[in-house]
Design a protein around this motif. Structure first.
Motif, PDB file in Angstrom:
ATOM      1  N   PHE A 158       1.192   4.385   0.290  1.00 52.21           N
ATOM      2  CA  PHE A 158       0.015   3.545   0.517  1.00 52.21           C
ATOM      3  C   PHE A 158       0.405   2.077   0.656  1.00 52.21           C
ATOM      4  O   PHE A 158      -0.118   1.361   1.521  1.00 52.21           O
ATOM      5  N   THR A 159       1.332   1.614  -0.201  1.00 53.32           N
ATOM      6  CA  THR A 159       1.738   0.215  -0.148  1.00 53.32           C
ATOM      7  C   THR A 159       2.473  -0.084   1.143  1.00 53.32           C
ATOM      8  O   THR A 159       2.287  -1.157   1.752  1.00 53.32           O
ATOM      9  N   ALA A 166      -3.568   0.177  -6.091  1.00 53.01           N
ATOM     10  CA  ALA A 166      -3.067   1.509  -5.734  1.00 53.01           C
ATOM     11  C   ALA A 166      -2.568   2.242  -6.968  1.00 53.01           C
ATOM     12  O   ALA A 166      -2.763   3.455  -7.113  1.00 53.01           O
ATOM     13  N   ALA A 170      -0.085  -0.338   3.836  1.00 49.41           N
ATOM     14  CA  ALA A 170      -0.820  -1.602   3.716  1.00 49.41           C
ATOM     15  C   ALA A 170       0.061  -2.780   4.116  1.00 49.41           C
ATOM     16  O   ALA A 170      -0.405  -3.726   4.777  1.00 49.41           O
ATOM     17  N   ARG A 206       3.096  10.187  -8.229  1.00 54.84           N
ATOM     18  CA  ARG A 206       2.354   8.929  -8.215  1.00 54.84           C
ATOM     19  C   ARG A 206       3.164   7.837  -7.519  1.00 54.84           C
ATOM     20  O   ARG A 206       2.627   7.045  -6.738  1.00 54.84           O
ATOM     21  N   PHE A 249      -2.974  -5.275  -3.894  1.00 54.04           N
ATOM     22  CA  PHE A 249      -3.162  -3.912  -3.397  1.00 54.04           C
ATOM     23  C   PHE A 249      -2.274  -2.926  -4.157  1.00 54.04           C
ATOM     24  O   PHE A 249      -2.701  -1.808  -4.459  1.00 54.04           O
ATOM     25  N   TYR A 250      -1.051  -3.347  -4.464  1.00 53.57           N
ATOM     26  CA  TYR A 250      -0.147  -2.475  -5.219  1.00 53.57           C
ATOM     27  C   TYR A 250      -0.720  -2.150  -6.596  1.00 53.57           C
ATOM     28  O   TYR A 250      -0.697  -0.999  -7.049  1.00 53.57           O
ATOM     29  N   LEU A 255       3.121   8.406  -3.802  1.00 53.67           N
ATOM     30  CA  LEU A 255       1.811   8.099  -3.238  1.00 53.67           C
ATOM     31  C   LEU A 255       1.596   6.589  -3.155  1.00 53.67           C
ATOM     32  O   LEU A 255       1.148   6.059  -2.127  1.00 53.67           O
ATOM     33  N   VAL A 256       1.949   5.872  -4.227  1.00 53.48           N
ATOM     34  CA  VAL A 256       1.782   4.420  -4.244  1.00 53.48           C
ATOM     35  C   VAL A 256       2.698   3.776  -3.205  1.00 53.48           C
ATOM     36  O   VAL A 256       2.305   2.840  -2.499  1.00 53.48           O
ATOM     37  N   THR A 257       3.935   4.284  -3.119  1.00 56.95           N
ATOM     38  CA  THR A 257       4.870   3.725  -2.130  1.00 56.95           C
ATOM     39  C   THR A 257       4.353   3.923  -0.716  1.00 56.95           C
ATOM     40  O   THR A 257       4.410   3.008   0.121  1.00 56.95           O
ATOM     41  N   VAL A 285      -5.826   3.332  -8.858  1.00 54.54           N
ATOM     42  CA  VAL A 285      -6.573   4.395  -8.167  1.00 54.54           C
ATOM     43  C   VAL A 285      -5.767   5.688  -8.124  1.00 54.54           C
ATOM     44  O   VAL A 285      -6.303   6.779  -8.353  1.00 54.54           O
ATOM     45  N   SER A 286      -4.469   5.582  -7.835  1.00 54.63           N
ATOM     46  CA  SER A 286      -3.648   6.799  -7.791  1.00 54.63           C
ATOM     47  C   SER A 286      -3.564   7.461  -9.155  1.00 54.63           C
ATOM     48  O   SER A 286      -3.588   8.692  -9.261  1.00 54.63           O
TER      49      SER A 286
END
Length: 466
Positions: A9-10, A170, A13, A2, A166-167, A5-7, A173-174
């Motif tokens: 996506f962030t 994310a 973005a 997780r 957004f973080y 994935l968040v890192t 959602v993640s």
């Protein structure tokens, strides 16, 4: 997983937002710079008009302007004489270049907070060819640069706030996406840990570039479970085959001894018991034969590799099997008829497989339909399928038992003695093995219909008869 994935996506973005913010910041600086230049050009035009009309008050007006704005003012006459010079050195190289290029209207570069050098605005007095003299204003950019810095700070705060929002999204959602994956990974790990060691293949090392480690571990676990289940299923079938083979030999020996014992028995109660024992031995032998056939059919299904099947004409096979079973139906006092709705029905299923499926349906009908009933074998062609059905008008089975007839070892509650409950399951396995389907339905007003739908051959030239 997780966090990665968040890192990712962030970071993506942030890169997009930063590029967008940089573009906006540059446009802000350009817009502010353009506004400053236009305002100072208007001031220069006013000084030019004043120098042409009231030159005596030019210096006083320039001094007042410098005191209020901090901008330097230089006014030169057409012959190059200095009419007014406040805060601007006429001999400076930048000033000389600006006076020479006074007729060229060119916007300066955008101001940024780190540009501390004053901006020079040069405007000619009058219009060419009557133009004479030039007005040069040394513009102080501190106020404009401060405004740009404030706008940039606000833009940075908005961008940072958007990134934080957004973080947070994310993370939510993640978590929602990966929650089933995490649960499945735990379940697969727990299941993998219970598998026999011999059934779990060694995991091949996976390079990190192929995907997240958790997904690779999940894939390896699923592969291990799949192979273990396949190995266990194969072992189960082999166990059934070995058990049936092992039991058949003692049963055969027992049947031989019973036959040798029969002449010594008198026609009394012992003889009756002897007949019952022989029938049970025959039934057990039939049950073991059914187990062997079922296990072999399942094993053959696993061995298929998609090679072209040897087909047959369903009409010809049905005629052949109806003739073979006619005497058995006569002894059972059942009328057997055949009806072909097409002249030929070519299917990809081998002749032996279709004959075995028909034998199962005809055997059940001859054994369980009952005296006085009738059985009809029908062959038809529907779209891309060949449909063969065996329908009788016998006693049938109850509606609750229809769906159980293709279950191994199931026998209807009202059927006569005999049978192992493996015939229809074997037939269904053989049909599915060759991309077909077998259905068992109740007939109206009574009786049973066994229907098998098999793939048809589109081009008879492609068919190889077995």
């Amino acid at each position: 997983m997780r966090a990665r994935l968040v890192t990712a996506f962030t970071a993506l973005a942030a890169l997009c937002m930063i590029c967008f913010a940089v573009g906006i910041a540059d446009q802000l600086a350009t817009s502010r710079t353009r506004g400053l230049v236009i305002d100072r050009m208007q001031d220069a035009n006013q000084f030019g008009a004043l120098a042409a009309t009231v030159p005596a008050s030019l210096c006083d007006r320039a001094q007042s302007y410098r005191d209020s704005t901090g901008n330097g003012v230089l006014v030169l006459a057409a012959d190059g004489a200095v009419l007014c010079a406040l805060g601007v050195d006429p001999a400076e190289e930048r000033v000389l270049r600006a006076t020479l290029e006074r007729h060229r209207l060119e916007m300066p570069r955008p101001l940024y907070p780190w540009n501390t050098e004053p901006m020079l605005i040069a405007q000619p007095i009058g219009m060419p060819p009557q133009a004479g003299g030039v007005v040069v204003i040394a513009v102080s950019t501190s106020v404009t640069r401060a405004e740009i810095a404030v706008r940039w700070t606000q833009l940075a705060c908005v961008t940072a706030t958007a990134l934080l929002v957004f973080y947070g999204l994310a993370l939510l959602v993640s978590g929602w996406i990966l929650r089933p994956v995490s649960g499945l990974l735990r379940e697969v790990d727990a299941l993998t840990s219970t598998l026999p060691v011999l059934h779990v293949p060694p995991r091949r090392p996976q390079p990190m570039s192929e995907g997240p480690p958790e997904i690779l571990r999940l894939a390896a676990g699923v592969e291990s479970v799949t192979r273990a289940v396949a190995a266990l299923a194969a072992a189960e079938r082999q166990h059934v085959v070995d058990t049936a083979h092992s039991l058949r030999n003692p049963l055969a020996a027992l049947a031989v001894r019973l036959q040798a014992l029969q002449p010594t028995l008198a026609a009394d109660v012992a003889a009756t018991t002897f007949v019952s024992v022989v029938s049970e031995v025959d039934r057990l032998t039939e049950l073991l034969d059914g187990l062997l056939t079922s296990a072999v059919a399942a094993a053959e299904e696993d061995k298929q590799v998609g090679s072209p099947a040897t087909g047959c004409d369903a009409v010809g096979v049905a005629v052949y099997r109806v003739d073979a079973w006619r005497d058995a139906f006569v002894r059972a006092d059942i009328i057997l008829t055949f009806e072909a709705l097409v002249t030929a029905a070519e299917t990809t299923v081998p002749k032996g497989v279709l004959a075995q499926i028909l034998d199962v349906a005809l055997s059940n009908s001859a054994r369980y339909a009952g005296a006085g009933a009738s059985t009809t074998v029908t062959v038809d062609r529907e779209a891309e399928s060949v449909v063969v059905s065996v329908a009788d008008t016998g006693v049938g089975v109850s509606p609750d038992e229809i769906d159980l007839l293709t279950t191994r070892f199931f026998r209807g509650a009202q059927v006569a003695a005999g049978g192992s409950g493996l015939g229809l399951p074997i037939a269904a396995t053989l049909a599915a093995q060759h991309n077909g389907m077998l259905f068992v339905e109740s007939a109206q007003p009574h009786g049973l219909v066994v229907t098998v739908s098999l793939p048809a051959v589109a081009d008879p030239a492609d068919l190889t008869f077995g």
